[in-house]
Design a protein around this motif. Sequence first.
Motif, PDB file in Angstrom:
ATOM      1  N   TYR A   2      -7.478  52.876 -16.737  1.00 35.87           N
ATOM      2  CA  TYR A   2      -7.828  51.510 -17.000  1.00 35.87           C
ATOM      3  C   TYR A   2      -7.041  50.320 -16.487  1.00 35.87           C
ATOM      4  O   TYR A   2      -5.728  50.260 -16.685  1.00 35.87           O
ATOM      5  CB  TYR A   2      -7.778  51.416 -18.522  1.00 35.87           C
ATOM      6  CG  TYR A   2      -8.214  50.014 -19.117  1.00 35.87           C
ATOM      7  CD1 TYR A   2      -7.139  48.964 -19.650  1.00 35.87           C
ATOM      8  CD2 TYR A   2      -9.451  49.286 -19.175  1.00 35.87           C
ATOM      9  CE1 TYR A   2      -7.216  47.976 -20.032  1.00 35.87           C
ATOM     10  CE2 TYR A   2      -9.472  47.944 -19.566  1.00 35.87           C
ATOM     11  CZ  TYR A   2      -8.534  47.241 -20.148  1.00 35.87           C
ATOM     12  OH  TYR A   2      -8.682  45.916 -20.408  1.00 35.87           O
ATOM     13  N   LEU A   3      -7.414  49.334 -16.017  1.00 33.45           N
ATOM     14  CA  LEU A   3      -6.867  48.326 -15.433  1.00 33.45           C
ATOM     15  C   LEU A   3      -7.035  47.112 -16.238  1.00 33.45           C
ATOM     16  O   LEU A   3      -7.946  46.557 -16.568  1.00 33.45           O
ATOM     17  CB  LEU A   3      -7.422  47.927 -13.992  1.00 33.45           C
ATOM     18  CG  LEU A   3      -7.143  48.998 -12.906  1.00 33.45           C
ATOM     19  CD1 LEU A   3      -7.705  48.605 -11.599  1.00 33.45           C
ATOM     20  CD2 LEU A   3      -5.844  49.405 -12.732  1.00 33.45           C
ATOM     21  N   ALA A   4      -5.955  46.631 -16.812  1.00 35.77           N
ATOM     22  CA  ALA A   4      -5.807  45.468 -17.594  1.00 35.77           C
ATOM     23  C   ALA A   4      -5.518  43.978 -16.815  1.00 35.77           C
ATOM     24  O   ALA A   4      -4.743  43.914 -15.696  1.00 35.77           O
ATOM     25  CB  ALA A   4      -4.704  45.309 -18.586  1.00 35.77           C
ATOM     26  N   SER A   5      -6.245  43.136 -16.915  1.00 36.88           N
ATOM     27  CA  SER A   5      -6.228  41.767 -16.061  1.00 36.88           C
ATOM     28  C   SER A   5      -5.155  41.108 -16.528  1.00 36.88           C
ATOM     29  O   SER A   5      -4.536  41.364 -17.585  1.00 36.88           O
ATOM     30  CB  SER A   5      -7.617  41.073 -16.160  1.00 36.88           C
ATOM     31  OG  SER A   5      -7.678  40.626 -17.731  1.00 36.88           O
ATOM     32  N   TYR A  28      -5.589  48.703  -2.268  1.00 31.89           N
ATOM     33  CA  TYR A  28      -6.970  48.114  -2.848  1.00 31.89           C
ATOM     34  C   TYR A  28      -6.836  46.988  -3.345  1.00 31.89           C
ATOM     35  O   TYR A  28      -5.795  46.433  -3.832  1.00 31.89           O
ATOM     36  CB  TYR A  28      -7.174  49.103  -4.039  1.00 31.89           C
ATOM     37  CG  TYR A  28      -7.135  50.570  -4.156  1.00 31.89           C
ATOM     38  CD1 TYR A  28      -8.305  51.454  -3.668  1.00 31.89           C
ATOM     39  CD2 TYR A  28      -5.737  51.226  -4.168  1.00 31.89           C
ATOM     40  CE1 TYR A  28      -8.099  52.914  -3.609  1.00 31.89           C
ATOM     41  CE2 TYR A  28      -5.660  52.849  -3.929  1.00 31.89           C
ATOM     42  CZ  TYR A  28      -6.807  53.487  -3.685  1.00 31.89           C
ATOM     43  OH  TYR A  28      -6.897  54.668  -3.633  1.00 31.89           O
ATOM     44  N   ASP A  29      -7.835  46.318  -2.717  1.00 35.80           N
ATOM     45  CA  ASP A  29      -8.217  44.998  -3.222  1.00 35.80           C
ATOM     46  C   ASP A  29      -9.133  44.889  -4.393  1.00 35.80           C
ATOM     47  O   ASP A  29     -10.360  45.601  -3.932  1.00 35.80           O
ATOM     48  CB  ASP A  29      -8.472  44.108  -2.263  1.00 35.80           C
ATOM     49  CG  ASP A  29      -7.196  43.574  -1.205  1.00 35.80           C
ATOM     50  OD1 ASP A  29      -6.594  42.439  -1.625  1.00 35.80           O
ATOM     51  OD2 ASP A  29      -6.992  44.137  -0.254  1.00 35.80           O
ATOM     52  N   TYR A  44      -7.208  40.558  -7.209  1.00 35.32           N
ATOM     53  CA  TYR A  44      -5.935  41.312  -7.516  1.00 35.32           C
ATOM     54  C   TYR A  44      -5.874  42.271  -6.261  1.00 35.32           C
ATOM     55  O   TYR A  44      -6.758  42.411  -5.634  1.00 35.32           O
ATOM     56  CB  TYR A  44      -6.122  41.986  -8.774  1.00 35.32           C
ATOM     57  CG  TYR A  44      -6.317  41.228  -9.974  1.00 35.32           C
ATOM     58  CD1 TYR A  44      -5.007  41.211 -10.585  1.00 35.32           C
ATOM     59  CD2 TYR A  44      -7.273  40.396 -10.427  1.00 35.32           C
ATOM     60  CE1 TYR A  44      -4.948  40.612 -11.922  1.00 35.32           C
ATOM     61  CE2 TYR A  44      -7.216  39.774 -11.619  1.00 35.32           C
ATOM     62  CZ  TYR A  44      -5.655  39.848 -12.427  1.00 35.32           C
ATOM     63  OH  TYR A  44      -5.785  39.215 -13.514  1.00 35.32           O
ATOM     64  N   ALA A  45      -4.689  43.075  -6.285  1.00 35.00           N
ATOM     65  CA  ALA A  45      -4.343  43.998  -5.513  1.00 35.00           C
ATOM     66  C   ALA A  45      -3.625  45.128  -6.189  1.00 35.00           C
ATOM     67  O   ALA A  45      -2.783  44.844  -7.041  1.00 35.00           O
ATOM     68  CB  ALA A  45      -3.525  43.538  -4.161  1.00 35.00           C
ATOM     69  N   ASN A  53      -1.623  43.416  -9.164  1.00 30.45           N
ATOM     70  CA  ASN A  53      -0.958  42.156  -9.082  1.00 30.45           C
ATOM     71  C   ASN A  53      -2.036  41.010  -8.915  1.00 30.45           C
ATOM     72  O   ASN A  53      -3.106  41.160  -7.902  1.00 30.45           O
ATOM     73  CB  ASN A  53      -0.090  42.048  -7.781  1.00 30.45           C
ATOM     74  CG  ASN A  53       1.029  43.160  -7.829  1.00 30.45           C
ATOM     75  OD1 ASN A  53       1.636  43.232  -8.913  1.00 30.45           O
ATOM     76  ND2 ASN A  53       1.111  43.878  -6.891  1.00 30.45           N
ATOM     77  N   TYR A  54      -1.883  39.987  -9.644  1.00 31.80           N
ATOM     78  CA  TYR A  54      -2.689  38.624  -9.463  1.00 31.80           C
ATOM     79  C   TYR A  54      -2.673  37.890  -8.204  1.00 31.80           C
ATOM     80  O   TYR A  54      -1.554  37.487  -7.984  1.00 31.80           O
ATOM     81  CB  TYR A  54      -2.651  37.850 -10.728  1.00 31.80           C
ATOM     82  CG  TYR A  54      -3.371  36.665 -10.667  1.00 31.80           C
ATOM     83  CD1 TYR A  54      -4.742  36.731 -10.842  1.00 31.80           C
ATOM     84  CD2 TYR A  54      -2.807  35.484 -10.518  1.00 31.80           C
ATOM     85  CE1 TYR A  54      -5.551  35.629 -10.787  1.00 31.80           C
ATOM     86  CE2 TYR A  54      -3.484  34.219 -10.756  1.00 31.80           C
ATOM     87  CZ  TYR A  54      -4.958  34.280 -10.759  1.00 31.80           C
ATOM     88  OH  TYR A  54      -5.693  33.156 -10.777  1.00 31.80           O
TER      89      TYR A  54
END
Length: 204
Positions: A2-5, A28-29, A44-45, A53-54
């Motif tokens: 899971y990727l949290a923004s 990855y972008d 993000y990347a 990273n934002y």
Amino acid sequence: TYLASRNNEDKILDHAWVFHESAPRPYYDLFYMGKAPQNNIIHYASSDLQNINYLGTALSSSEGTFYERQWSPNIVEKHDGLYYMFFTAVEGDGFHRKERIGIATSTDLNVWTRPEINNCQNAIGNGCVYECREPWSTVGQEDIDNSESCRHPFVIRDSKNQRWVMFATTQYNGVPDDPISEVITVAYSNDLLNWEGAGYIDAT
């Protein structure tokens, strides 16, 4: 994983990934539709798919244009190293909003430019390339709810026929015993800017 923004109010919806295998190290972008009401395209990347990273707003929406809101980015890379971002451009609200397919280009995935092209009727702004206006679709019939549906573009390369293929969701204008329904429109292009309808797939 899971990727949290970065912002808990954001939800990673209608997203696209670009994988760089040949970079100094793989990374990855991630591009996705930002929160309402603007629905800008956010960037993000990540190098490990666990930490992101934002990098900021990749593409901003603008009132008074055909891209007042922007949904569902899809990105392809042309052989010349230029990236093309396709997205759902939304103008207006409710059942009579207009949905069209917009495009922006980039050499580095960070700075995006809308090309000076407009292939859509009455669209204000650069970069409108397709609007699902086909003889069998409801586009242009203002008395039908959601008649201007043209969203969720997905573009792939057809190497055998040396062309690009776009799939998008729109509405089929059925005859009285065949009610209106959503279908997948298909379009072909040689340059990613000019598209010609090639029929539809009766599925969504």
